[in-house]
Design a protein around this motif. Structure first.
Motif, PDB file in Angstrom:
ATOM      1  N   THR B  26      -0.208 -26.696  17.752  1.00 40.72           N
ATOM      2  CA  THR B  26       0.323 -27.139  19.030  1.00 40.72           C
ATOM      3  C   THR B  26      -0.736 -27.217  20.116  1.00 40.72           C
ATOM      4  OG1 THR B  26       0.926 -24.887  19.465  1.00 40.72           O
ATOM      5  CG2 THR B  26       2.655 -26.324  18.658  1.00 40.72           C
ATOM      6  N   THR B  27      -1.995 -27.113  19.748  1.00 42.71           N
ATOM      7  CA  THR B  27      -3.007 -27.141  20.792  1.00 42.71           C
ATOM      8  C   THR B  27      -3.012 -28.467  21.529  1.00 42.71           C
ATOM      9  OG1 THR B  27      -4.508 -27.552  18.993  1.00 42.71           O
ATOM     10  CG2 THR B  27      -4.637 -25.383  20.015  1.00 42.71           C
ATOM     11  N   SER B  29      -0.934 -30.928  23.311  1.00 40.05           N
ATOM     12  CA  SER B  29       0.442 -30.923  23.778  1.00 40.05           C
ATOM     13  C   SER B  29       1.131 -32.262  23.559  1.00 40.05           C
ATOM     14  CB  SER B  29       0.484 -30.549  25.259  1.00 40.05           C
ATOM     15  OG  SER B  29      -0.415 -31.382  25.941  1.00 40.05           O
ATOM     16  N   GLN B  30       0.346 -33.314  23.405  1.00 42.23           N
ATOM     17  CA  GLN B  30       0.992 -34.612  23.239  1.00 42.23           C
ATOM     18  C   GLN B  30       1.508 -34.845  21.817  1.00 42.23           C
ATOM     19  OE1 GLN B  30       1.860 -36.733  25.606  1.00 42.23           O
ATOM     20  NE2 GLN B  30       1.117 -35.082  26.911  1.00 42.23           N
ATOM     21  N   GLN B  31       1.000 -34.022  20.907  1.00 42.38           N
ATOM     22  CA  GLN B  31       1.428 -34.243  19.529  1.00 42.38           C
ATOM     23  C   GLN B  31       2.831 -33.708  19.298  1.00 42.38           C
ATOM     24  OE1 GLN B  31      -1.458 -32.739  16.864  1.00 42.38           O
ATOM     25  NE2 GLN B  31      -2.816 -34.476  17.179  1.00 42.38           N
ATOM     26  N   PRO B  32       3.516 -34.292  18.346  1.00 45.59           N
ATOM     27  CA  PRO B  32       4.859 -33.783  18.042  1.00 45.59           C
ATOM     28  C   PRO B  32       4.789 -32.329  17.607  1.00 45.59           C
ATOM     29  CG  PRO B  32       4.117 -35.385  16.405  1.00 45.59           C
ATOM     30  CD  PRO B  32       3.167 -35.438  17.526  1.00 45.59           C
ATOM     31  N   SER B  33       5.865 -31.606  17.824  1.00 50.69           N
ATOM     32  CA  SER B  33       5.857 -30.185  17.513  1.00 50.69           C
ATOM     33  C   SER B  33       5.623 -29.982  16.021  1.00 50.69           C
ATOM     34  CB  SER B  33       7.179 -29.544  17.912  1.00 50.69           C
ATOM     35  OG  SER B  33       8.083 -29.652  16.849  1.00 50.69           O
ATOM     36  N   GLU B  34       5.108 -28.824  15.702  1.00 51.39           N
ATOM     37  CA  GLU B  34       4.661 -28.627  14.340  1.00 51.39           C
ATOM     38  C   GLU B  34       5.800 -28.478  13.342  1.00 51.39           C
ATOM     39  OE1 GLU B  34       4.248 -24.406  15.912  1.00 51.39           O
ATOM     40  OE2 GLU B  34       4.888 -26.358  16.608  1.00 51.39           O
ATOM     41  N   GLN B  35       6.990 -28.202  13.876  1.00 50.49           N
ATOM     42  CA  GLN B  35       8.112 -28.058  12.950  1.00 50.49           C
ATOM     43  C   GLN B  35       8.418 -29.406  12.336  1.00 50.49           C
ATOM     44  OE1 GLN B  35      11.376 -26.215  14.953  1.00 50.49           O
ATOM     45  NE2 GLN B  35      10.674 -24.240  14.269  1.00 50.49           N
TER      46      GLN B  35
END
Lengths: 274, 423, 415
Positions: B26-27, B29-35
């Motif tokens: 999650t470093t 923030s723009q990327q989709p959540s890791e789940q």
């Protein structure tokens, strides 16, 4: 000039006092190692768990609590920096400089902290939706509403105490007001600045309503909001809530410890003299 | 000043590092959540072409049913892909969150899930899109769905909601303590509150129990649900209050029954402290899990004397939804036979689509439905009032009833006020 | 030369306050002002006729369209079951009426931007009122026939929306304030909040002062003392309230059992059941939570008191207690004032703690003004009335603040 006996009594009283203060937190920490079945009923009153477990911490780390913790730190830190900065400008002007409408300004700042936060949430939310600012770190901007008044008032009292003579001698040397502010006044008011910075930090750290409304997305959720997710429709996951409380509290304490060292050095260095 | 800033920055960086290490994905923030988000998974293989995105505001589901529902819809839909916006599990907060969003005429959420008691208010406010056209287009009748849920979403002649999952209050009893004769009487539903009180007194203390009966009597919405049952759907307000007071004062209930919510109730019952308990179906799931003192095979079910209050969640379409056609398609999927079957088989929720009540797969996953006592309870449900100002009425009922039960108010005054509110 | 520098210098003050003023304006004054406007309107979200701030008459054309659609579809359903010709004629008559009105809406009411609510003048208002009356009376005529109708109840329920669609001005002047002043619940909540505020702030000041004095002393283990005493404050209120609700729990709460064992309360279950028990339970939790805040503010003040003052006064032979009275207290006055002021402001707005611990119970005896205002605004969506409650609450706090300033005779700003 105290005898050893009285100082011993004082220490005992202090230790007792600290135990009482810390007791709820200690109890919560102990509870966080109890399995869910021991959290309620008779075994809830025991100090230690019969079958200590790490399951609540494990469950917690599977959620996005760490990310929320990071968000909380970023949001609280940004707010602390800019609020402390603008509050120190403003309160220096109020404490030391002459300008029109000073009393009005002080009254307005005070008046804004008489209104509960819930009434600003709606209008701010609507503006944020229009600007597309929901779910972002722009949330730090409206946090000025809850932190700026306290920070300003703390700093006014501290700037007012900085001896006028020091300022005057700087003027005589030909320094401008802004220069004097940065070079002479600010360092002298350091204890007050640290205090107001901690106040601001914790104020934001503890905030719930704005954060819930403006940053509903999981990626931008803060830690207080994340804890509110640790419940089902009809029950609260106490094990995880207690574990989360421990995780949430310890880093804050570290910050506070770091800050208060600065407060202590502020005095012991003897910066404030007559 | 420099010193302050440098300290602050160091602290932030240290903490960012410390917390960042724990959650590497999650470093950014723009990327989709890791789940693993099911919508993303579904999107890639089937349709690389742009699908219209819909949002669904819903509370987190502790089971996998919600994930599977969304995945199934995203697989089957040609045009749309749904993303869930997970709302807080604190219902009061979720209500406010929705209210803020809906009142600003935002189309942030296309389909929203609601507690049954919110529908009247949201419909009156004009936040919901009526669904009668959708029903007609799908060839469904109102009677195809759970009656209590549909009633809670009918306002001024229009239907605004479809059921997500219905819920109802009923009586749990300890089948290892209560005699089979009494059990039969309870399951049939032919008993009175006085009978229950007598039985609670009779069995209290047996099998290690401390209390006879536990239910929800704190000053909150649960009190209204319970009072609804004690007063037989408000037909006898005074009598119901009196009986409730008898329970409160008697020694079959805990001394602090007036702070009991669902949490206290299931703790007391599942830890083997109480013979009877009034609660929602979820408590059966907890008993069946085997993690508590009281196991699934020690529990029986029965209707309550005055009928069981309908609870649960319903689904509606935001009147300002950006994509109403898509919202309708998703709503029809999730409330229709396909979606409800996933919800009932994967999540063990009660199906809101009535035909599924006899579906073999659903019955296999939902032991409650094959239980006679529970079926009788299901046939005896009662609703709370559907009015625009429900929370105002509920709030005053709570205060008046709690005032009387805690010995701070008079019976007549409480009964008159409550009856007056319901007129 | 000196003149020029004076102009620059006098502008400095404005430059320094500018950022703060901008922030306060944008994020405090404007939002607060927007909410307070509501107080002058009968503004409630759960009624479409009142869900906006309307000075003039308006018409909800979207609601008309929806209602007309429903009436038509109910008419279709009725047409299938009715038997007499006169009934069918009446159904057709109503359909024709609706066609005519649809045309009227299209030509006269609807706006180019397809807004759902449009402002209407008196003439149009009279016409839409006539539409409502005509449709209602023709429906009554229809249902007066003896036929096996299937949706009479729904039809009238839907048709009643024609009335909701007519939006008259909901400006209510000072009516909301009048109601607030006579609202017994406002009286009891203000009373409770005042009691809560004064008791808890009093204890917080006493304990906070003691804690600040201890923290300021060069004792062994000062770091530990400071850290431990700040623990409660570092726990967010919403979470702290949850924790206390667990500790106060009648069957599993350690505090309630401890108090019962110490004979402070008769039974562990008593704590959250009686109104006095809950009051003190709330106060205890609040004092625990916020004493560190008080202490830290006072500590900051203590540290700016020069040591030389103590030294000279002890040379004069003053005892520690006398020193506290003659040196510490007077110099600490501004800090005490700020601490008292902000704690009072906060305590008067108390929300989370009570909301989680008692929800305002038992029987509404621990309801604070904030909780009541919250219930009115967010749970019941009566924003107009809720804003009036909030304004009255703010004025009450304002009075307390004024009293503090007068009583403590603090001069924060020297003009």
């Amino acid at each position: 000039m105290q005898t050893a006996k009285t100082s011993k009594t004082i220490m005992t009283v202090i230790i007792l006092y600290l135990l009482i203060i810390a007791f709820p937190f200690i109890w919560v920490t102990l509870t966080s190692f109890k399995p869910e079945s021991e959290i309620w009923g008779q075994s809830a009153l025991k100090l230690f768990a019969d079958q200590p477990t790490m399951e609540h911490y494990e469950a917690l780390f599977k959620t996005t609590i760490l990310n929320s913790l990071k968000n909380s730190f970023i949001i609280a830190s940004i707010t602390t920096i800019y609020v402390t900065l603008i509050a120190s400008f403003c309160s220096y002007a109020i404490a030391r400089l002459k300008f029109k409408f000073k009393k009005v300004l002080v009254a307005v700042i005070l008046a804004t902290s008489m209104f509960p936060q819930m009434i600003v949430v709606g209008p701010i939310y609507r503006t944020f939706v229009k600007l597309g600012w929901t779910n972002s770190f722009y949330i730090t901007l409206p946090y000025s509403m809850i932190t700026l008044p306290v920070a300003t008032f703390i700093l006014i009292t501290h700037f007012a105490k900085v001896p006028v003579e020091m300022e005057e001698s700087a003027y005589i040397d030909g320094a401008s007001k802004i220069r004097t502010f940065f070079r002479i006044i600010l360092p002298l008011a350091m204890p007050g600045i640290f205090t107001s910075a901690i106040m601001t930090f914790i104020g934001v750290w503890n905030e719930f309503l704005l954060s819930l409304t403006l940053n509903s997305d999981e990626k931008f959720r803060t830690a207080t909001v994340a804890i509110s997710f640790l419940r089902g429709q009809f029950q609260i996951f106490w094990g995880q809530v207690t574990a989360a409380t421990v995780i949430l509290t310890i880093p804050t304490l570290i910050i506070v410890i770091l800050f208060q060292k600065q407060i202590i050095s502020g005095i012991t260095s003897g910066a404030v003299k007559e | 000043m420099k010193k302050v800033l440098s300290i602050l920055l160091t602290v932030i960086m240290i903490l960012a590092l410390v917390t960042g290490c724990g959650s590497q994905p999650t470093t950014q923030s723009q990327q989709p959540s890791e789940q693993p988000s099911p919508s993303k998974d579904a999107e890639s293989p089937s349709a690389p072409a742009e699908k219209t995105k819909l949002t669904f505001a819903v509370q987190a589901d502790s089971t996998d049913a919600l994930n599977q529902l969304i995945a199934a819809f995203n697989d089957s839909s040609e045009l749309y892909t749904v993303e869930t916006v997970v709302m807080t599990n604190d219902s009061g907060n979720m209500h406010d969150q929705l209210l803020n969003s809906l009142s600003s005429k935002s189309g942030e959420y296309d389909v929203i899930s609601m507690d049954v008691v919110w529908a009247g208010e949201f419909a009156a406010a004009g936040y919901l899109q009526p669904i009668d056209e959708l029903l007609a287009a799908k060839g469904w009748k109102v009677t195809d769905f759970n009656a209590g849920s549909m009633a809670s979403g009918k306002y001024k002649g229009k239907n605004y909601v479809l059921p997500y999952f219905p819920d109802l209050g009923f009586l749990f009893y300890r089948s290892d303590i209560v005699s089979s004769e009494d059990a039969q009487k309870l399951e049939s539903g032919n008993y009175t509150w006085a009978d229950l009180l007598a039985m609670a007194e009779k069995y209290k203390g047996q099998g290690g129990t401390k209390y006879g009966h536990v239910y929800q009597s704190g000053q909150y919405e649960g009190l209204v649900c319970n009072l609804n049952e004690f007063t037989a759907n408000w037909t006898d307000v005074k009598g119901g209050l009196e009986v409730m007071n008898q329970f409160t004062k008697s020694d079959v209930t805990p001394k602090d029954i007036l702070v009991y919510t669902e949490g206290e109730t299931h703790n007391a019952f599942l830890n083997g402290e109480s013979v009877f308990a009034r609660n929602w179906p979820y408590m059966n799931g907890m008993a069946a899990s085997g993690e508590y003192t009281v196991k699934g095979n020690q529990v029986g079910f029965a209707p309550l004397p005055g009928g069981g209050t309908v609870g649960g969640w319903i689904l509606g379409i935001n009147a300002n939804a950006k994509n109403k056609a898509g919202a309708e398609e998703f709503l029809a999927f999730i409330a229709g036979p396909e979606g409800q079957k996933i919800n009932a088989t994967v999540g063990s929720y009660l199906p809101g689509f009535n035909a599924l009540l006899t579906d073999a797969d659903v019955l296999a996953k939902n032991a409650l439905l094959t239980n006679q006592g529970f079926s009788n309870a299901l046939a005896k449900t009662i609703a709370r009032p559907v009015v625009a100002n429900y929370s105002e009425i509920s709030d005053q009922i709570q205060i008046k009833a709690h005032e009387y039960l805690s010995g701070n108010g008079q019976l007549d005054s409480a009964a008159d006020t409550i009856s007056g509110l319901l007129k | 030369m000196k003149n020029i520098s004076k102009i620059v210098e006098s502008k400095t003050a404005y430059i320094l306050i500018l950022p703060a003023v901008v922030f306060i304006l944008l994020f405090s004054i404007i939002p607060i002002g927007e909410s307070l406007r509501y107080a002058f309107f009968d503004f409630q979200l759960n009624d479409q006729a009142k869900s906006g701030l309307y000075i003039n008459a308006n018409y909800n054309i979207a609601l008309y369209d929806e209602t007309a659609f429903y009436i038509r579809s109910f008419l279709d359903m009725e047409e299938e079951v009715v038997t007499k010709d006169e009934t069918k004629l009446q159904i057709d008559a109503i359909r024709n009426m609706l066609d005519e009105y649809d045309q009227y809406m299209l030509n006269n009411i609807s706006s180019p931007d397809m807004a759902s609510v449009v402002s209407v003048n008196n003439e149009k208002l009279a016409y839409v009122t006539k539409i409502r009356d005509n449709i209602m009376s023709s429906l009554e005529k229809l249902y007066s026939f003896d036929e096996p109708f299937v949706c009479e109840e729904d039809m009238f329920a839907v048709a009643s929306e024609l009335d909701t669609a007519i939006i008259s001005s909901n400006f209510s002047g000072l009516n909301n304030f009048k109601s607030v002043l006579t609202d017994t619940r406002v009286h009891s909540t203000v009373g409770f909040t005042l009691i809560f505020t004064f008791i808890s702030v009093f204890f917080e000041l006493c304990f906070g002062m003691a804690l600040a004095l201890i923290m300021n002393k060069a004792l062994k283990g000062r770091g530990i003392i400071r850290t431990v005493s700040l623990i409660p404050w570092a726990i967010p209120t919403a979470v702290a309230a949850l924790i206390w609700s667990y500790l106060y729990n009648g069957s599993s709460g350690i505090i309630s059992h401890l108090f019962a064992w110490l004979k402070i309360i008769p039974e562990p279950t008593e704590l959250l059941l009686s109104s006095t028990g809950s009051l003190w339970a709330i106060i205890l939790a609040d004092v625990w939570k916020t004493t560190p805040y008080m202490a830290l503010l006072l500590l900051a003040g203590l540290q700016t008191i020069p040591h030389s003052l103590y030294e000279s006064s002890s040379l004069d032979g003053a005892t520690k207690l006398q020193q506290f009275g003659s040196v510490t207290l007077p110099l600490l006055k501004p800090s005490i004032f700020v601490a008292l002021l902000f704690r009072t402001l906060d305590a008067f707005r108390v929300f989370d703690l009570i909301y989680v611990l008692t929800g305002g119970g038992p029987g509404g005896t621990t309801e604070s003004v904030s909780i009541y205002a919250y219930k009115v605004m967010f749970a019941q969506t009566r924003f107009g009335y809720g804003s009036a409650v909030v304004l009255v609450m703010a004025l009450t706090v304002g009075l307390i603040t004024f009293a503090y300033i007068k009583l403590l005779n603090v001069k924060l700003i020297n003009d």
